[in-house]
Design a protein around this motif. Structure first.
Motif, PDB file in Angstrom:
ATOM      1  N   ILE A 180       0.814  -1.211   0.000  1.00 44.13           N
ATOM      2  CA  ILE A 180       0.000   0.000   0.000  1.00 44.13           C
ATOM      3  C   ILE A 180       0.853   1.268   0.000  1.00 44.13           C
ATOM      4  O   ILE A 180       0.562   2.221  -0.731  1.00 44.13           O
ATOM      5  CB  ILE A 180      -0.986  -0.001   1.199  1.00 44.13           C
ATOM      6  CG1 ILE A 180      -1.891  -1.248   1.151  1.00 44.13           C
ATOM      7  CG2 ILE A 180      -1.809   1.270   1.239  1.00 44.13           C
ATOM      8  CD1 ILE A 180      -2.741  -1.390  -0.093  1.00 44.13           C
ATOM      9  N   ASP A 181       1.904   1.306   0.812  1.00 47.52           N
ATOM     10  CA  ASP A 181       2.740   2.508   0.893  1.00 47.52           C
ATOM     11  C   ASP A 181       3.401   2.836  -0.453  1.00 47.52           C
ATOM     12  O   ASP A 181       3.389   3.979  -0.900  1.00 47.52           O
ATOM     13  CB  ASP A 181       3.817   2.350   1.968  1.00 47.52           C
ATOM     14  CG  ASP A 181       3.225   2.271   3.366  1.00 47.52           C
ATOM     15  OD1 ASP A 181       2.126   2.828   3.573  1.00 47.52           O
ATOM     16  OD2 ASP A 181       3.855   1.653   4.237  1.00 47.52           O
ATOM     17  N   LYS A 182       3.959   1.820  -1.073  1.00 48.27           N
ATOM     18  CA  LYS A 182       4.615   2.037  -2.361  1.00 48.27           C
ATOM     19  C   LYS A 182       3.585   2.361  -3.450  1.00 48.27           C
ATOM     20  O   LYS A 182       3.823   3.211  -4.307  1.00 48.27           O
ATOM     21  CB  LYS A 182       5.429   0.787  -2.739  1.00 48.27           C
ATOM     22  CG  LYS A 182       6.462   1.019  -3.797  1.00 48.27           C
ATOM     23  CD  LYS A 182       7.377  -0.193  -3.918  1.00 48.27           C
ATOM     24  CE  LYS A 182       8.400   0.000  -5.009  1.00 48.27           C
ATOM     25  NZ  LYS A 182       9.262  -1.191  -5.166  1.00 48.27           N
ATOM     26  N   ALA A 183       2.422   1.727  -3.389  1.00 46.35           N
ATOM     27  CA  ALA A 183       1.352   2.005  -4.354  1.00 46.35           C
ATOM     28  C   ALA A 183       0.905   3.456  -4.246  1.00 46.35           C
ATOM     29  O   ALA A 183       0.697   4.132  -5.258  1.00 46.35           O
ATOM     30  CB  ALA A 183       0.176   1.069  -4.122  1.00 46.35           C
ATOM     31  N   GLU A 184       0.779   3.934  -3.017  1.00 42.50           N
ATOM     32  CA  GLU A 184       0.357   5.318  -2.807  1.00 42.50           C
ATOM     33  C   GLU A 184       1.360   6.295  -3.427  1.00 42.50           C
ATOM     34  O   GLU A 184       0.984   7.276  -4.062  1.00 42.50           O
ATOM     35  CB  GLU A 184       0.188   5.589  -1.313  1.00 42.50           C
ATOM     36  CG  GLU A 184      -0.447   6.923  -1.007  1.00 42.50           C
ATOM     37  CD  GLU A 184      -0.837   7.055   0.457  1.00 42.50           C
ATOM     38  OE1 GLU A 184      -1.512   8.044   0.766  1.00 42.50           O
ATOM     39  OE2 GLU A 184      -0.468   6.197   1.284  1.00 42.50           O
ATOM     40  N   LYS A 185       2.624   6.004  -3.259  1.00 45.17           N
ATOM     41  CA  LYS A 185       3.676   6.840  -3.830  1.00 45.17           C
ATOM     42  C   LYS A 185       3.558   6.899  -5.358  1.00 45.17           C
ATOM     43  O   LYS A 185       3.629   7.982  -5.953  1.00 45.17           O
ATOM     44  CB  LYS A 185       5.034   6.272  -3.419  1.00 45.17           C
ATOM     45  CG  LYS A 185       6.225   6.910  -4.071  1.00 45.17           C
ATOM     46  CD  LYS A 185       7.501   6.179  -3.672  1.00 45.17           C
ATOM     47  CE  LYS A 185       8.610   6.481  -4.646  1.00 45.17           C
ATOM     48  NZ  LYS A 185       9.799   5.669  -4.419  1.00 45.17           N
ATOM     49  N   PHE A 186       3.326   5.754  -5.989  1.00 48.32           N
ATOM     50  CA  PHE A 186       3.261   5.726  -7.448  1.00 48.32           C
ATOM     51  C   PHE A 186       1.940   6.264  -7.982  1.00 48.32           C
ATOM     52  O   PHE A 186       1.910   6.862  -9.064  1.00 48.32           O
ATOM     53  CB  PHE A 186       3.581   4.326  -7.982  1.00 48.32           C
ATOM     54  CG  PHE A 186       5.059   4.065  -7.990  1.00 48.32           C
ATOM     55  CD1 PHE A 186       5.857   4.534  -9.019  1.00 48.32           C
ATOM     56  CD2 PHE A 186       5.659   3.397  -6.934  1.00 48.32           C
ATOM     57  CE1 PHE A 186       7.226   4.331  -9.008  1.00 48.32           C
ATOM     58  CE2 PHE A 186       7.028   3.181  -6.915  1.00 48.32           C
ATOM     59  CZ  PHE A 186       7.815   3.654  -7.962  1.00 48.32           C
ATOM     60  N   TYR A 187       0.840   6.097  -7.248  1.00 52.50           N
ATOM     61  CA  TYR A 187      -0.412   6.754  -7.652  1.00 52.50           C
ATOM     62  C   TYR A 187      -0.246   8.267  -7.599  1.00 52.50           C
ATOM     63  O   TYR A 187      -0.708   8.980  -8.489  1.00 52.50           O
ATOM     64  CB  TYR A 187      -1.580   6.329  -6.763  1.00 52.50           C
ATOM     65  CG  TYR A 187      -2.276   5.063  -7.193  1.00 52.50           C
ATOM     66  CD1 TYR A 187      -2.628   4.838  -8.522  1.00 52.50           C
ATOM     67  CD2 TYR A 187      -2.601   4.090  -6.258  1.00 52.50           C
ATOM     68  CE1 TYR A 187      -3.276   3.672  -8.902  1.00 52.50           C
ATOM     69  CE2 TYR A 187      -3.251   2.923  -6.633  1.00 52.50           C
ATOM     70  CZ  TYR A 187      -3.587   2.721  -7.952  1.00 52.50           C
ATOM     71  OH  TYR A 187      -4.230   1.567  -8.329  1.00 52.50           O
ATOM     72  N   ALA A 188       0.415   8.766  -6.548  1.00 53.72           N
ATOM     73  CA  ALA A 188       0.637  10.213  -6.426  1.00 53.72           C
ATOM     74  C   ALA A 188       1.466  10.721  -7.613  1.00 53.72           C
ATOM     75  O   ALA A 188       1.168  11.783  -8.183  1.00 53.72           O
ATOM     76  CB  ALA A 188       1.325  10.533  -5.107  1.00 53.72           C
ATOM     77  N   ARG A 189       2.487   9.978  -8.001  1.00 52.78           N
ATOM     78  CA  ARG A 189       3.300  10.362  -9.161  1.00 52.78           C
ATOM     79  C   ARG A 189       2.483  10.323 -10.449  1.00 52.78           C
ATOM     80  O   ARG A 189       2.628  11.180 -11.316  1.00 52.78           O
ATOM     81  CB  ARG A 189       4.518   9.451  -9.285  1.00 52.78           C
ATOM     82  CG  ARG A 189       5.602   9.761  -8.268  1.00 52.78           C
ATOM     83  CD  ARG A 189       6.798   8.853  -8.397  1.00 52.78           C
ATOM     84  NE  ARG A 189       7.394   8.872  -9.737  1.00 52.78           N
ATOM     85  CZ  ARG A 189       8.349   8.034 -10.131  1.00 52.78           C
ATOM     86  NH1 ARG A 189       8.829   7.129  -9.293  1.00 52.78           N
ATOM     87  NH2 ARG A 189       8.829   8.102 -11.350  1.00 52.78           N
ATOM     88  N   ALA A 190       1.587   9.337 -10.566  1.00 52.52           N
ATOM     89  CA  ALA A 190       0.734   9.228 -11.755  1.00 52.52           C
ATOM     90  C   ALA A 190      -0.236  10.405 -11.839  1.00 52.52           C
ATOM     91  O   ALA A 190      -0.474  10.948 -12.923  1.00 52.52           O
ATOM     92  CB  ALA A 190      -0.030   7.912 -11.739  1.00 52.52           C
ATOM     93  N   VAL A 191      -0.774  10.802 -10.693  1.00 50.21           N
ATOM     94  CA  VAL A 191      -1.681  11.962 -10.660  1.00 50.21           C
ATOM     95  C   VAL A 191      -0.931  13.230 -11.059  1.00 50.21           C
ATOM     96  O   VAL A 191      -1.447  14.053 -11.819  1.00 50.21           O
ATOM     97  CB  VAL A 191      -2.339  12.111  -9.264  1.00 50.21           C
ATOM     98  CG1 VAL A 191      -3.019  13.461  -9.117  1.00 50.21           C
ATOM     99  CG2 VAL A 191      -3.325  10.976  -9.023  1.00 50.21           C
ATOM    100  N   LEU A 192       0.294  13.384 -10.578  1.00 55.34           N
ATOM    101  CA  LEU A 192       1.097  14.552 -10.965  1.00 55.34           C
ATOM    102  C   LEU A 192       1.441  14.530 -12.456  1.00 55.34           C
ATOM    103  O   LEU A 192       1.466  15.577 -13.104  1.00 55.34           O
ATOM    104  CB  LEU A 192       2.384  14.614 -10.143  1.00 55.34           C
ATOM    105  CG  LEU A 192       2.227  14.970  -8.671  1.00 55.34           C
ATOM    106  CD1 LEU A 192       3.566  14.849  -7.949  1.00 55.34           C
ATOM    107  CD2 LEU A 192       1.666  16.382  -8.517  1.00 55.34           C
ATOM    108  N   ALA A 193       1.685  13.339 -12.992  1.00 50.87           N
ATOM    109  CA  ALA A 193       2.033  13.223 -14.408  1.00 50.87           C
ATOM    110  C   ALA A 193       0.828  13.458 -15.314  1.00 50.87           C
ATOM    111  O   ALA A 193       0.981  13.939 -16.435  1.00 50.87           O
ATOM    112  CB  ALA A 193       2.633  11.852 -14.692  1.00 50.87           C
ATOM    113  N   SER A 194      -0.366  13.125 -14.818  1.00 51.49           N
ATOM    114  CA  SER A 194      -1.580  13.281 -15.631  1.00 51.49           C
ATOM    115  C   SER A 194      -2.746  13.690 -14.730  1.00 51.49           C
ATOM    116  O   SER A 194      -3.615  12.878 -14.411  1.00 51.49           O
ATOM    117  CB  SER A 194      -1.887  11.971 -16.353  1.00 51.49           C
ATOM    118  OG  SER A 194      -2.985  12.120 -17.199  1.00 51.49           O
TER     119      SER A 194
END
Length: 166
Positions: free
Chosen positions: A95-109
């Protein structure tokens, strides 16, 4: 129409070497296997062989390595970030790592309704933060008002929220 010999149509194309027990065919196979294209094409096969003993653990590790290499080459690719986050969240349960990558995906798009919706689901599941999750769901619906996945995810969130309150 199935063609048995492509070189018959185009004499410039040579047929692939046959695998047999003759020394010339083995020599051709050795030449083929030492070519750079063969090594690139079949390098993934070598990586997947260890998964025979521990299928689940090693498959996850191979997938992790694959995503990390792809993200190193394309760090701002929103689709890649989203897919990796979804893998981490739904398959690996990190969950922690997923949250980090979802946040990056939201920033990217930031206008991608599906990414916003997936991130909102994770925020709700991991933190039970109603306000933040609802804010992301509302953003997702604004970004993609005709996306049935986004609408259904938001409806499911509201349904579960009502059940937990009632």
């Amino acid at each position: 129409m199935l063609l048995k010999n492509s070189s018959a149509l185009n004499p410039k194309l040579s047929p692939l070497p046959c695998i047999s027990r003759t020394s010339s065919s083995l020599s051709n196979l050795h030449k083929l296997s030492s070519s750079p294209m063969f090594k690139i094409a079949f390098s993934h096969f070598r990586l997947t062989l260890p998964h025979i003993r521990k299928p689940r653990e090693n498959c996850f590790n191979i997938t992790d390595i694959y995503y990390e290499e792809m993200l190193e080459a394309n760090p701002g690719n929103a689709l890649l970030l989203r897919n990796y986050a979804k893998f981490l969240h739904e398959v690996k349960r990190d969950i922690d790592k997923a949250e980090k990558f979802y946040a990056r995906a939201v920033l990217a798009s930031p206008a991608d309704g599906e990414v916003l919706s997936l991130y909102a689901e994770l925020v709700w599941e991991a933190h039970k933060d109603v306000d933040t999750a609802e804010a992301y769901f509302k953003q997702a619906v604004q970004a993609a008002p005709h996306d049935c996945y986004v609408i259904a995810s938001y409806a499911n969130f509201l349904w579960n929220l009502e059940e937990s309150d009632g």
